[in-house]
Scaffold this motif. Structure first.
Motif, short mmCIF file in Angstrom:
data_model
loop_
_atom_site.label_atom_id
_atom_site.label_comp_id
_atom_site.label_asym_id
_atom_site.label_seq_id
_atom_site.Cartn_x
_atom_site.Cartn_y
_atom_site.Cartn_z
N SER A 33 82.53 130.38 -33.25
CA SER A 33 81.65 131.40 -33.45
C SER A 33 80.34 131.51 -32.90
O SER A 33 79.66 130.33 -32.77
CB SER A 33 81.27 131.69 -35.07
OG SER A 33 80.44 132.59 -35.09
N THR B 25 80.33 140.04 -28.61
CA THR B 25 79.35 140.62 -29.34
C THR B 25 78.83 139.40 -30.43
O THR B 25 79.39 138.45 -30.89
CB THR B 25 79.51 141.88 -30.20
OG1 THR B 25 80.45 141.74 -31.20
CG2 THR B 25 80.08 142.81 -29.41
N ASN B 26 77.54 139.72 -30.81
CA ASN B 26 76.87 138.73 -31.96
C ASN B 26 77.87 138.63 -33.13
O ASN B 26 78.42 139.71 -33.55
CB ASN B 26 75.42 139.18 -32.50
CG ASN B 26 74.54 139.15 -31.30
OD1 ASN B 26 74.86 138.33 -30.35
ND2 ASN B 26 73.32 139.86 -31.34
N ASN B 27 78.08 137.47 -33.79
CA ASN B 27 78.94 137.33 -34.65
C ASN B 27 78.68 136.12 -35.51
O ASN B 27 78.12 135.15 -35.20
CB ASN B 27 80.60 137.15 -34.18
CG ASN B 27 80.67 135.93 -33.13
OD1 ASN B 27 80.83 134.93 -33.64
ND2 ASN B 27 80.52 136.00 -32.12
N GLU C 210 85.79 137.75 -28.78
CA GLU C 210 84.62 138.69 -29.19
C GLU C 210 83.33 138.33 -28.37
O GLU C 210 82.88 136.97 -28.70
CB GLU C 210 84.39 138.65 -30.84
CG GLU C 210 83.57 139.56 -31.29
CD GLU C 210 83.56 140.77 -30.84
OE1 GLU C 210 82.69 141.46 -30.25
OE2 GLU C 210 84.54 141.54 -31.31
N LYS D 28 72.77 135.67 -32.17
CA LYS D 28 72.03 136.38 -31.68
C LYS D 28 71.53 136.21 -30.12
O LYS D 28 70.76 135.68 -29.82
CB LYS D 28 70.48 136.63 -32.44
CG LYS D 28 69.64 137.82 -31.89
CD LYS D 28 68.33 137.96 -32.66
CE LYS D 28 67.70 139.38 -32.74
NZ LYS D 28 67.67 139.76 -31.21
N TYR E 39 80.79 133.45 -27.12
CA TYR E 39 81.79 134.21 -27.68
C TYR E 39 82.53 133.58 -28.86
O TYR E 39 82.43 132.35 -29.01
CB TYR E 39 82.89 134.63 -26.37
CG TYR E 39 83.59 133.35 -25.84
CD1 TYR E 39 84.71 132.56 -26.57
CD2 TYR E 39 83.21 132.50 -24.59
CE1 TYR E 39 85.08 131.35 -26.06
CE2 TYR E 39 83.87 131.64 -24.14
CZ TYR E 39 84.84 130.70 -24.81
OH TYR E 39 85.39 129.82 -24.26
N LEU F 165 85.75 136.86 -38.78
CA LEU F 165 84.63 136.99 -38.00
C LEU F 165 84.04 137.87 -38.41
O LEU F 165 84.39 139.21 -38.52
CB LEU F 165 85.53 137.22 -36.79
CG LEU F 165 84.23 136.75 -35.44
CD1 LEU F 165 83.53 135.44 -35.33
CD2 LEU F 165 84.76 137.05 -33.95
N ARG G 260 80.65 140.73 -38.10
CA ARG G 260 79.92 141.47 -37.07
C ARG G 260 79.24 142.55 -37.84
O ARG G 260 79.59 143.27 -38.83
CB ARG G 260 80.57 141.77 -35.93
CG ARG G 260 81.58 140.75 -35.16
CD ARG G 260 82.20 141.31 -34.11
NE ARG G 260 83.46 142.01 -34.47
CZ ARG G 260 84.48 141.57 -35.15
NH1 ARG G 260 84.88 140.49 -35.24
NH2 ARG G 260 85.33 142.44 -35.29
N LYS G 261 78.09 143.12 -36.91
CA LYS G 261 77.63 144.20 -37.69
C LYS G 261 78.26 145.56 -37.36
O LYS G 261 79.27 145.54 -36.21
CB LYS G 261 76.29 144.51 -36.57
CG LYS G 261 75.09 143.79 -36.89
CD LYS G 261 74.52 144.42 -38.28
CE LYS G 261 73.37 143.91 -38.82
NZ LYS G 261 72.63 144.29 -39.95
N THR H 262 72.87 138.30 -36.65
CA THR H 262 74.11 138.25 -37.57
C THR H 262 73.91 136.99 -38.41
O THR H 262 74.64 136.89 -39.53
CB THR H 262 75.32 138.03 -36.70
OG1 THR H 262 75.46 136.92 -35.85
CG2 THR H 262 75.58 139.23 -35.93
#
Length: 693
Positions: A599, A673-675, A671, A603, A576, A690, A692-693, A158
């Motif tokens: 954040s 997931t990668n961010n 969250e 990855k 997270y 935030l 993200r993909k 990210t």
């Protein structure tokens, strides 16, 4: 010239510290060079369809450190000849290189980094040059932030999303991000991908000129089997645990030599090196590595261990293939990451994985590693690499002539193949005892970057633990910043020009306000396992500020003394993302408003396996009640932090706080997931996004 055809530019250019009176740009090259810079004020014309470039008269002073045979570092300081640099506008730059006795000259254009048709171009849109901004605080500031970027980590990188934002907003000075904060674990020195370690070792040797004489650290490293396993895939776990005295559970391929640390940084920032790895056949398949006996197996392939060897081989092969796939994903992002770093002022601070997992986790860890020559050497190599690649550009004036001469003298020694000389001892001591890794960044608002790793305080008095019918005493959790650290950073803040009663950013790699439900789960259900012999201090990161009530109180007390309005904390580390708003009230009724934005990871999605599943269950059960209302806590005079109710009668207390977890998206307060974080400031507002993909 070595066996690997390194490009002239090994990494960079990276824009580092910028302010009205000086701009710093960092580069690493494979050959010596003199560097000059041209700086341009960029004016938009024709309804922003084209640009005019006005050359600014400047002075350039380039400091160069030669760390190896093919490894040069350059910090280019550019100052305006007349008046300050312009603010709130795009500033473009070009670099000019003069090399060798024939005075060969190049610039970024002749090296093809300014050509839009080149896949490695570092410019946006139809700009002629890479460009950045210097803010003056009169308009909105936009700061990107995040942490934890493992090359073979799960998911998309990210950090590359930041490049996409600049690509979209590069000419919009009001909405374009103006700073990037990398808040720890820029590399993972302990958790290195198996398909990559051989290439890293070879690159490291080529950069420095030879391997380090590790047998000088411990004679066993020059003897079988260690002399063999050092150069094998997955061969270093026993060495790191038993000779270096490290505690990382993922140190099968741990970085050891300075050249290896350097190679890891270069592979994290330069896409061109990956093509060289492919062309030089330095990324073998599992079967190729196995055939060439380049893989270390715990169980040898003989009749005594036939079954065990087969099971181990299957496990290692599966992990090898997974890591290969993750590295392919990483390579797809590197061109964007390189362009990003060339176009935005970037400020960095370490966390544990930049050196090793569990770095300075406890007094016992620090003392044990300090007493192990190999462990002490690896920590110094990691810190030295951090300084060369990250720390030097944060606040260059922090490194005085004694520091610089010590580094230069050691590098000369290293290039000749020696370590154990007086220069080595001076180098080791200055890195282990250096106390100015913290700094104040000239952003808007100004940002205080805390060193929460090397300036810790440890309470070694035994603490009682009760687990069922078993009672035991154990060492408590550390204070992440000691009194000396607070005094030094307070002095730097006072000398930075920051005014009290104005906003202040504090960057703490570890969140000050962690996700309480996760921390409580760890503390209540995991930490007690220490009583029955599980080394949870090193199995899990018990390093949140709240685990040491005195340390947490010191943070609140010192930042309150600075008197910011408000205090904004940016953090990473925990894999997270979250957002917290709090108000702290002290015993004297003084209040401190706090916003914290976390954040992580860029990855390295990590909430998997048994513990990840348990934590997700805890989150699911508790998240609804946590986001529904405020949380009230009180710290008593013995530094015990307890949850209370809004109307509780308070006994004598040091402070109390009222906090609320903020929804990130779709009513979620967390969250995993990668961010990537993006926080924006005006005189009236603070907004956090935030991405993200």
């Amino acid at each position: 010239m070595g066996l690997i055809p390194f490009p002239f530019v090994l990494a960079g250019p990276i824009v580092r510290r910028v302010e009205c009176g000086e701009v710093y740009i960092w580069m690493a090259t494979s050959r010596g060079t003199m560097i000059d810079a041209s700086i341009y004020e960029i004016e938009t014309v024709s309804n922003q369809l084209s640009f005019a470039y006005h050359l600014i008269e400047t002075n350039t002073e380039t400091s160069t450190i030669r760390a190896g045979k093919q490894l040069y570092f350059h910090l280019i300081k550019v100052t305006p000849a007349h008046g300050p640099f312009p603010t709130e506008t795009l500033i473009g730059y070009n670099l000019h290189f003069t090399r060798g006795s024939d005075s060969l000259s190049d610039d970024l254009q002749s090296l093809h980094y300014l050509s839009p048709e080149n896949q490695h171009s570092i410019v946006y849109g139809n700009l002629k040059y890479p460009a950045f901004m210097i803010k003056n605080g009169t308009s909105q500031s936009n700061i990107l932030y995040g942490s934890c970027r493992k090359l073979h980590g799960e998911g998309q990188d990210t950090l590359a999303l930041a490049d996409q934002i600049l690509e979209r907003e590069y000419q919009n000075t009001g909405s374009r991000p103006d700073s990037l904060f990398l808040m720890g674990d820029q590399i993972y020195a302990d958790d290195v991908a198996a398909p990559l370690i051989l290439a890293i070792s070879i690159i490291g040797r080529e950069l420095i000129g030879h391997s380090e004489p590790l047998a000088e650290q411990d004679v066993r490293l020059g003897q079988v089997p260690y002399s063999t396993t050092l150069s094998q895939i997955n061969g270093r776990q026993f060495i790191m645990e038993n000779i270096a005295q490290f505690t990382s559970s993922q140190s099968q391929n741990h970085l050891i030599e300075l050249g290896e640390f350097a190679a890891m940084y270069l592979l994290s920032w330069n896409p061109e090196l990956w093509a060289i790895l492919q062309n030089q056949h330095l990324l073998p398949s599992f079967e190729e590595a196995e055939e060439q006996q380049l893989i270390h197996f715990t169980f040898p392939n003989n009749h005594n261990y036939k079954k065990e060897h087969k099971l181990e081989r299957e496990k290692l092969r599966e992990r090898y293939l997974e890591q290969q796939e993750a590295l392919i994903t990483l390579q797809e992002s590197l061109t964007r990451v390189r362009r990003l770093l060339a176009n935005i002022p970037t400020y960095m601070i370490f966390d544990d994985h930049d050196i090793t997992d569990d770095w300075n986790l406890s007094a016992e860890w620090k003392m044990t590693v300090n007493s192990a020559p190999l462990g002490k050497h690896v920590v110094a190599n990691g810190l030295c690499a951090y300084w060369l690649f990250q720390g030097w550009g944060n606040e260059p004036d922090s490194f005085d002539s004694d520091f610089m001469s010590t580094m230069t003298s050691y590098f000369k020694l290293l290039r000749r193949g020696y370590t154990h000389r007086n220069f080595y001892k001076n180098w080791l001591d200055i890195l282990w005892n250096f106390n100015s890794w913290h700094y104040v960044a000239p952003t808007h608002p100004k940002a205080v970057f805390l060193d929460t790793r090397t300036m810790r305080d440890y309470d070694t008095a035994p603490k009682p633990i009760n687990f069922g019918h078993i009672i035991k005493e154990s060492e408590g959790c550390p204070q992440l910043l000691n009194q000396t650290g607070w005094s030094l950073i307070t002095s730097k803040l006072e000398n930075s020009g920051w005014k009290n009663k104005s906003p202040l950013l504090v960057v703490s790699a570890t969140p000050v306000y962690g996700m309480g439900l996760i921390e409580s789960f760890l503390h209540d259900f995991v930490y007690p396992f220490q009583v029955v012999g599980v080394k949870v201090q090193t199995s899990f990161d018990f390093e949140a500020w709240k685990y040491n009530g005195k340390g947490f109180t010191e943070f609140l007390t010192h930042t309150s003394t600075w008197n910011p309005s408000p205090l904004i904390i940016l953090s990473g580390d925990v894999h997270y993302a979250s957002a917290v708003k709090a108000t702290v009230t002290f015993a004297n009724q003084k209040t401190l408003p706090i916003y914290q934005f976390t954040s992580s990871p860029f990855k390295n999605m990590s909430f998997s396996g048994v513990w990840g599943l348990l934590m997700k269950m805890v989150i699911a059960i508790n998240a609804y009640s946590r986001k529904r209302g405020d949380i009230f806590r009180t710290c008593t005079t013995d530094y015990t932090i307890t949850h209370t109710n809004a109307d509780s009668e308070l006994s004598p207390f040091l402070w109390k706080d009222q906090l609320r977890y903020q929804s990130i998206e779709k009513s979620s307060i967390i969250e995993t997931t990668n961010n990537l974080g993006l926080v924006s400031f005006t005189e009236e507002t603070i907004q956090n996004q935030l991405i993200r993909k």
